[in-house]
Design a protein around this motif. Sequence first.
Motif, PDB file in Angstrom:
ATOM      1  N   TYR A 105      37.964  42.507  39.987  1.00 50.95           N
ATOM      2  CA  TYR A 105      38.170  41.164  39.199  1.00 50.95           C
ATOM      3  C   TYR A 105      39.619  40.558  38.416  1.00 50.95           C
ATOM      4  O   TYR A 105      39.900  39.041  38.383  1.00 50.95           O
ATOM      5  CB  TYR A 105      38.305  41.402  37.109  1.00 50.95           C
ATOM      6  N   ILE A 106      40.594  40.975  38.507  1.00 50.54           N
ATOM      7  CA  ILE A 106      41.540  40.026  39.003  1.00 50.54           C
ATOM      8  C   ILE A 106      41.302  39.198  40.339  1.00 50.54           C
ATOM      9  O   ILE A 106      41.959  38.071  39.703  1.00 50.54           O
ATOM     10  CB  ILE A 106      43.068  40.901  39.021  1.00 50.54           C
ATOM     11  N   TRP A 107      41.984  39.857  41.073  1.00 50.13           N
ATOM     12  CA  TRP A 107      41.345  39.213  42.707  1.00 50.13           C
ATOM     13  C   TRP A 107      40.855  38.285  42.938  1.00 50.13           C
ATOM     14  O   TRP A 107      40.785  36.999  43.048  1.00 50.13           O
ATOM     15  CB  TRP A 107      41.102  39.877  43.652  1.00 50.13           C
ATOM     16  N   LEU A 108      39.218  37.885  42.142  1.00 48.30           N
ATOM     17  CA  LEU A 108      38.056  37.217  41.873  1.00 48.30           C
ATOM     18  C   LEU A 108      38.450  36.272  40.547  1.00 48.30           C
ATOM     19  O   LEU A 108      38.029  34.995  41.017  1.00 48.30           O
ATOM     20  CB  LEU A 108      36.738  37.268  42.051  1.00 48.30           C
ATOM     21  N   ASN A 109      38.920  36.330  39.542  1.00 44.49           N
ATOM     22  CA  ASN A 109      39.006  35.630  38.741  1.00 44.49           C
ATOM     23  C   ASN A 109      40.437  35.050  37.961  1.00 44.49           C
ATOM     24  O   ASN A 109      40.398  33.755  37.453  1.00 44.49           O
ATOM     25  CB  ASN A 109      39.029  35.900  37.535  1.00 44.49           C
ATOM     26  N   TRP A 110      41.753  35.918  38.316  1.00 46.63           N
ATOM     27  CA  TRP A 110      43.369  35.501  37.412  1.00 46.63           C
ATOM     28  C   TRP A 110      43.909  34.954  38.689  1.00 46.63           C
ATOM     29  O   TRP A 110      44.673  34.351  38.600  1.00 46.63           O
ATOM     30  CB  TRP A 110      43.303  37.123  37.119  1.00 46.63           C
ATOM     31  N   LEU A 111      44.019  35.906  40.440  1.00 45.98           N
ATOM     32  CA  LEU A 111      44.848  35.412  40.996  1.00 45.98           C
ATOM     33  C   LEU A 111      44.117  33.717  41.425  1.00 45.98           C
ATOM     34  O   LEU A 111      43.592  32.886  40.671  1.00 45.98           O
ATOM     35  CB  LEU A 111      44.759  35.807  42.039  1.00 45.98           C
ATOM     36  N   SER A 112      46.088  33.116  41.733  1.00 47.90           N
ATOM     37  CA  SER A 112      45.237  31.289  42.665  1.00 47.90           C
ATOM     38  C   SER A 112      44.123  31.141  42.847  1.00 47.90           C
ATOM     39  O   SER A 112      43.828  31.834  44.131  1.00 47.90           O
ATOM     40  CB  SER A 112      46.311  30.629  42.891  1.00 47.90           C
ATOM     41  N   SER A 113      43.593  30.608  43.258  1.00 50.69           N
ATOM     42  CA  SER A 113      42.010  30.478  43.925  1.00 50.69           C
ATOM     43  C   SER A 113      42.185  29.917  44.415  1.00 50.69           C
ATOM     44  O   SER A 113      42.816  29.138  45.737  1.00 50.69           O
ATOM     45  CB  SER A 113      41.330  29.529  43.054  1.00 50.69           C
TER      46      SER A 113
END
Length: 556
Positions: A105-113
Motif C-alpha cells: 500500500y505504501i509503495w503503490l500509494n504513498w511514495l512519490s509516483s
Amino acid sequence: MARNVLESSLLGAGFSIIFQILCRILTFGINAYIVRHVGREVLGIMNVRLLLLESTLLFLSREAINRAALSANAQQGDRCSWAQLINQMWLTVPICAVLCGPCLYIWLNWLSSVDAIYASQYEFACYAVALSCVLELVAESAVFVAQVFCFVKLKILLNTLHILVRSAIFLWIVTGDRSAAINAFAIAQLSSAVTIVLGQYGFFYFYLKGFKNFVTQQTRKKPLTPKAWQISLYEHMDDFPFKHLNDFLPGVMFNPNGKYFNRELQTLTLSFVKQGVLKQILTEGEKYVMSVSPVLSFGEQATYDVVNNLGSMAARFIFRPIEDSSYFYFTQTLSRDIKLAKQPQERVRQASSVLNNLLLGVSSIGLIAFTFGQSYSYPVLLLYGGPDFVAGGLPQSLLQWHCLAIYLLAVNGISEGYMFATNTSRDIDKYNYLMAIFSISFLVLSYILTGIFGPVGFIFANCINMMSRILYSTYYIRHQYRPLSLDPLLGLWPGKLFGGTLFLAGIVCYWYQSSSLVTHLGVGVLAGLACLLSWALAHRDLVRLAWRYGRRIKIE
C-alpha cells in the motif's frame, strides 16, 4: 557431524568473496547496459524503489529470527530443541505475508509516483517482488540448517545459481524489448526465488537419501528391525538431527518439551526485532528519504545508486561475507550471558586474536579504497557509464566521498557485529535506544545535508552516523577485554610501514591523474602492488597464518 567453527567461517568467507565477485561483475554489467541503453530513470525505479521493497520485507521478516536462532543453537544442549528452532524459522513466512499488505500500500500509494509510461509495469513489479520474498522465505528453515551445519559450498552454489538465473531471464526479456525492463526485473525476481526453494530442499532430499542408502548397504548382510535401522541411521548421521525431508516443516519433529516455541528464544527475538527495524533504517535510510520525499528525481537516484553500488563493491564482495562469517564464529565461540573472565580462556584469547586480525584486515582494505579512490574515481566511472554519465562531475564527487564511507563501513561492520554477537538481551535493549537516536539523527541529517550539498549530503550523513556507532562499539569492546589485559582494537592501527607507503602512493597517483589513461592506470597498478607488499612485510605473522589455514582447507 564434526565441524570446526573457525575454519568453516574462514572457508565460508573465502568462497563468498570469490563467488560474489564473479556474480556481482555480471550484475554490474547489466546495470551498465541499462545506463547506456535503457535509461537512468528505469534503473532508479528498479534498483532504488523495487529493491528497497525487497530489502525491507526480507530484513524485517527474517533478520531478527535468524540472529536469535543462531545464538540459541550455539548455547542449547538438547538436540530435540531443533523442533522449536524449525518452528521459529517458519514464522518468517506468515510475518512476511502480513508485512506485504502495508508495504505494498505504501509503495503503490504513498511514495512519490513514477511516470505514467512506467505505472503499470511498476505496479506489477511491486506485487511480484512481494510474492518472491514470501517464496524465498519458504526455504528459510533449510537455509538455517545449512548455515549451522556449515554447508558452505551449498550456500555459495545456490547464491550463484539464483543470481545467474535472475540475470539470464532479465537479459533474455530486455534484449527482446527494452521497454519491458521493469517487467523483466519482476519476472526475474520470481524465478530466482523459485530457484532458491527448489535448490535448498532438493539438496537435502538427496543428502538424506544418500545417508539412508549408506546405512542400507552397511546392513544388507544382516537385516535389521525398523527400530535398529533407525538407531544405525542416527549413528551414521552423527549429530545431524534431520532424518526425513518433512522434518524441515513446522510441527513435524518430535519435541519432548511439548512446547511449540521457546520462551527465551522469543524474548531474544523481540530484542533483535527492535534492533532490526532501526538497523534497516540506518542501512537503507538514504533510499527511504529519496522514496518518501522528492529530494531527487529518479534519474538522480539512479546516478547515486550506481555510484553507491560501485563504491560499495568492497562492502558487497569482501566486508559482508566476512561480517556474516565472523558473526557466526563469535556466536558459536562466546556466550552472551557469561563474562569473558568466566569463560574458557583459550576460546576468549582465540576470539580476541580473530577480532584483532579482522579489524586489521578490513581497515587496511578500507584505507586502500580511500587512497586510490581519490585519483581513480573518474576513469572508473568513465569506463562504466560512458562520457554522458560522468558529465557535470557529480558522479566523480560522489564516488570520492563514498571512499571515505567505505573505510568507516568496514570498521563498523566488524566492531558492531562482534557487539551484537556477544550482547545479552538486556544490553541489546539498551542499545536499541541509541539506535533509535542514530536512526532519527541520520534521517534528519540526510534531509538537511542533501538540501545543502545535493546527493553528496547522503554520504556525509552516513559517515557521521557510522562514526558515532563505531565509537560506541569500540568502547564496548575495550571495556569487555580490559580486565583480561587484551586489546583487539590494536588491529585498527595498520602500522607505520603500510601507512607511509599508502600515503606516498596516494600522492603519486594524484600527481599522474592528468596523464594518459594508460599511464595513470599503470602507475596505480605499481603503487597498489607496493602497498600490498608493504602490508605483507608489516604483518608477516598474519600472512603465514592465512597461508597455513589456506593449505589445510585445500588439503581437506
